[in-house]
Design an enzyme around this catalytic site. Structure first.
Site, short mmCIF file in Angstrom:
data_model
loop_
_atom_site.label_atom_id
_atom_site.label_comp_id
_atom_site.label_asym_id
_atom_site.label_seq_id
_atom_site.Cartn_x
_atom_site.Cartn_y
_atom_site.Cartn_z
N GLU A 102 5.80 2.56 8.89
CA GLU A 102 5.07 1.31 8.67
C GLU A 102 6.04 0.24 8.13
O GLU A 102 5.84 -0.95 8.37
CB GLU A 102 3.93 1.55 7.68
CG GLU A 102 2.87 0.46 7.74
CD GLU A 102 1.64 0.78 6.92
OE1 GLU A 102 1.41 1.96 6.57
OE2 GLU A 102 0.91 -0.15 6.59
N GLY A 112 0.81 -1.22 0.00
CA GLY A 112 0.00 0.00 0.00
C GLY A 112 0.84 1.26 0.00
O GLY A 112 0.66 2.16 -0.82
N ARG A 113 1.81 1.36 0.93
CA ARG A 113 2.60 2.59 1.05
C ARG A 113 3.60 2.76 -0.08
O ARG A 113 4.25 3.80 -0.19
CB ARG A 113 3.31 2.60 2.40
CG ARG A 113 4.18 1.38 2.64
CD ARG A 113 4.44 1.22 4.12
NE ARG A 113 5.13 -0.02 4.47
CZ ARG A 113 4.54 -1.20 4.66
NH1 ARG A 113 3.25 -1.33 4.46
NH2 ARG A 113 5.24 -2.26 5.02
N LYS A 137 -7.37 -2.85 11.90
CA LYS A 137 -8.57 -3.15 11.11
C LYS A 137 -9.44 -4.17 11.85
O LYS A 137 -10.66 -4.04 11.92
CB LYS A 137 -8.18 -3.65 9.73
CG LYS A 137 -7.52 -2.59 8.86
CD LYS A 137 -7.22 -3.07 7.46
CE LYS A 137 -6.53 -1.97 6.65
NZ LYS A 137 -6.29 -2.30 5.27
C1 G6Q Z 1 0.01 0.35 3.59
C2 G6Q Z 1 -0.91 -0.23 4.55
C3 G6Q Z 1 -2.19 0.53 4.78
C4 G6Q Z 1 -3.21 0.39 3.66
C5 G6Q Z 1 -4.54 0.95 4.12
C6 G6Q Z 1 -5.62 0.83 3.07
O1 G6Q Z 1 1.07 -0.13 3.29
O2 G6Q Z 1 -1.15 -1.55 4.28
O3 G6Q Z 1 -1.95 1.90 5.01
O4 G6Q Z 1 -2.78 1.03 2.50
O5 G6Q Z 1 -4.95 0.29 5.30
O6 G6Q Z 1 -5.78 -0.47 2.66
P1 G6Q Z 1 -6.60 -0.84 1.38
O7 G6Q Z 1 -5.95 -0.21 0.20
O8 G6Q Z 1 -6.63 -2.33 1.32
O9 G6Q Z 1 -7.97 -0.26 1.59
#
Ligand code: G6Q
Length: 515
Positions: free
Chosen positions: A345, A258-259, A491
């Site tokens: 993170e 994600g990041r 979550k």
């Molecule tokens: C990033 C993390 C976290 C993630 C969000 C949104 O590396 O995993 O910040 O991006 O929790 O997750 P989704 O894109 O699955 O909604």
């Protein structure tokens, strides 16, 4: 292991007597302690004379990078090796291929898994280009709904690029499940002319799904058909992978964290809409060129690796627990927030890749705000507080928008840079004064990354520079910089607590029942 390496032992000994910058910071030192790299003829210079390092320390840091195989691991990562795992325990077990998202320029130079990933990314990009052409002139605004990695990077990039956006195409962001966030954005757009891109890799994040439903309901209440406005960006087969509900669906994959996803479709849809496809490509190109630099340059010539090593010196040997990232650029207003997630993170981990507790410190606390604004606030502590705070400054030789004015003998950009350099040097050398209240101890380590101008290309390179700085540190500490159990826990907890609220109408915490 990191601390047992010969180089780390040498660094331990050297750290007993770090250089005293109040005495040693000379013009000669500034000239020799800098690294310039040219990408597409553009200079990126790292000035690190203000760090508490000597040539002996640098030699030991480069040896550390070799011993910990930092460069080989970077090459393995970009080739598609499965690095996101913890040996002997259930873990994500994935390749780490965010670099393939921007490998449209010479993908043949990488290994098969990376080439396959680059091809998948190229297919999505081609789809996006066609889609954006079809949409041209029909919409004036785009709302990105997403959180964490699906928000911070894309938002920071958009704010950084506002000077280059199409005048008739604005972007907005809804991330927080606080209804005030959505309501505020909804009050500022004409939904008839608005696209909404819902971004969730998992397709199951509470905040994002709630905000999607919130905005859909608003559209319906205005007699609009959400199908004409909603776009999905998600993982294949996620609960959101349901093209019948969306005008278009774009994909990302589990090998893009994600990041690390801002250059995938997670950022591309909104950036392509608001900046135009060519500028999006320029961001990807800049990121790609920095990827190649990061995987091919030896430690002494490798910008993100050198920066990572200086960070390790400050964290593990000078034992400084925080890091401030201060861009002297208003356009980079939200960049520190993105870097905070990226770094904390990724490297906020207490075990190594074999599941053993790390007997050393890992990622520092990251924070920051643009300069010169910060100078009028928290710099007091940075100059005279009891704990030194290392700093990474970012600056540009030219301003973004061109228009500037000479006032009292200098233009505003010169004033900005003068402040940056003056602060950097003052933090290093301090100030003698018999009055203890006006005495500045100095030896506050800092470095400056200076580039020509914050263009789309440069922004892409800067994004990638930080991604690689963070992963190089993870490689040297031998931790997994690519999973996020702490976020996953959040979550789960939210849903568990919500089950207690369901049907009660309560708005107060029901904490006791939770225990
Ligand atoms: C990033 C993390 C976290 C993630 C969000 C949104 O590396 O995993 O910040 O991006 O929790 O997750 P989704 O894109 O699955 O909604």
């Amino acid at each position: 292991m990191f601390l047992e390496s010969t180089a780390a032992k040498k660094l331990q000994a050297l750290s007993q007597h770090p250089v005293d910058l109040t005495q040693e910071l000379t013009p000669e030192r500034i000239r020799s302690f800098q690294l310039e790299a040219q990408l597409q003829g553009l200079g990126f210079t790292l000035y690190y004379a203000m760090e508490r390092v000597t040539t002996d320390v640098l030699a030991a840091l480069f040896a550390l990078a070799k011993e910990m195989r930092a460069l080989e691991k970077m090459q393995a990562m970009q080739a598609g090796e499965v690095l996101n795992k913890i040996e002997g325990y259930p873990s994500e077990n994935r390749a780490v291929l965010h670099t393939a998202m921007r490998d449209q320029f010479d993908a043949k130079q990488t290994a098969k898994p990376a080439q396959d990933a680059a091809q998948m990314a190229a297919k999505e990009l081609a789809k996006l280009e066609v889609f954006l052409k079809q949409m041209e002139g029909r919409y004036t605004d785009i709302i990105q709904i997403g959180i964490g990695g699906s928000d911070l990077g894309p938002r920071a990039l958009y704010i950084a690029m506002e000077a280059f956006r199409k005048p008739q195409c604005r972007a907005h962001f809804i991330s927080n499940v606080d209804p005030d966030d959505a309501n505020q954005v909804l009050a500022s757009v004409d939904l008839k002319k608005t696209l909404v891109v819902v971004v969730s890799k998992s397709g199951s994040t509470l905040e994002t799904l709630t905000n999607e439903a919130f905005v859909r309901s608003k559209m319906e209440s205005l007699g609009l058909n959400p199908k004409e406005h909603f776009i999905a960006v998600t993982g294949e087969k996620s609960p959101m992978d349901n093209p019948s509900r969306y005008k278009a669906s774009f994909y990302m994959w589990d090998f893009v964290g994600g990041r690390y996803s801002a250059t995938s479709m997670v950022g591309a849809v909104m950036l392509g809409f608001s900046l135009g496809f060519e500028k999006l490509r320029a961001i990807l190109h800049g990121a790609h060129d920095m990827d190649v630099h990061a995987r091919s340059q030896e430690p002494a010539y490798n910008l993100p690796l050198l920066s990572a090593l200086l960070g390790i010196w400050n964290r593990n040997f000078l034992r400084l627990p925080t890091l401030a990232i201060i861009p002297y650029s208003q356009a980079l207003l939200r960049f520190p927030a993105h870097l905070q997630q990226l770094d904390m993170e990724s490297n906020g981990k207490w075990i190594d890749k074999t599941g053993k507790a790390c007997p050393f410190s890992t990622g520092p606390v990251i924070w920051g705000e643009p300069g010169t604004n910060g100078q009028h606030s928290f710099y007091q502590l940075i100059h005279q507080g009891t704990d030194p705070v290392p700093l990474e400054f970012i600056g540009f030789r030219k301003c973004q928008r061109g228009h500037d004015l000479v006032i009292e003998g200098s233009n505003s950009q010169q004033k900005l840079l003068a402040n940056l350099f003056a602060q950097s040097i003052a933090l290093a050398i301090g100030q003698q004064n018999e009055n203890p209240n006006r005495f500045f101890p100095g030896n506050r380590p800092n470095r400056i990354l200076l580039a020509d101008q914050l263009t789309p290309y440069t922004l892409g390179a800067l994004l990638s520079y930080y991604e690689h700085k963070v992963t190089f540190q993870g490689f040297i500490w031998n931790i997994n910089s690519f999973d996020q159990e702490g976020v996953q826990l959040g979550k789960l907890l939210a849903n568990k607590m919500l089950d207690l609220y369901k049907g009660t109408g309560a708005s107060f915490p029901l904490g006791e029942a939770f225990l």
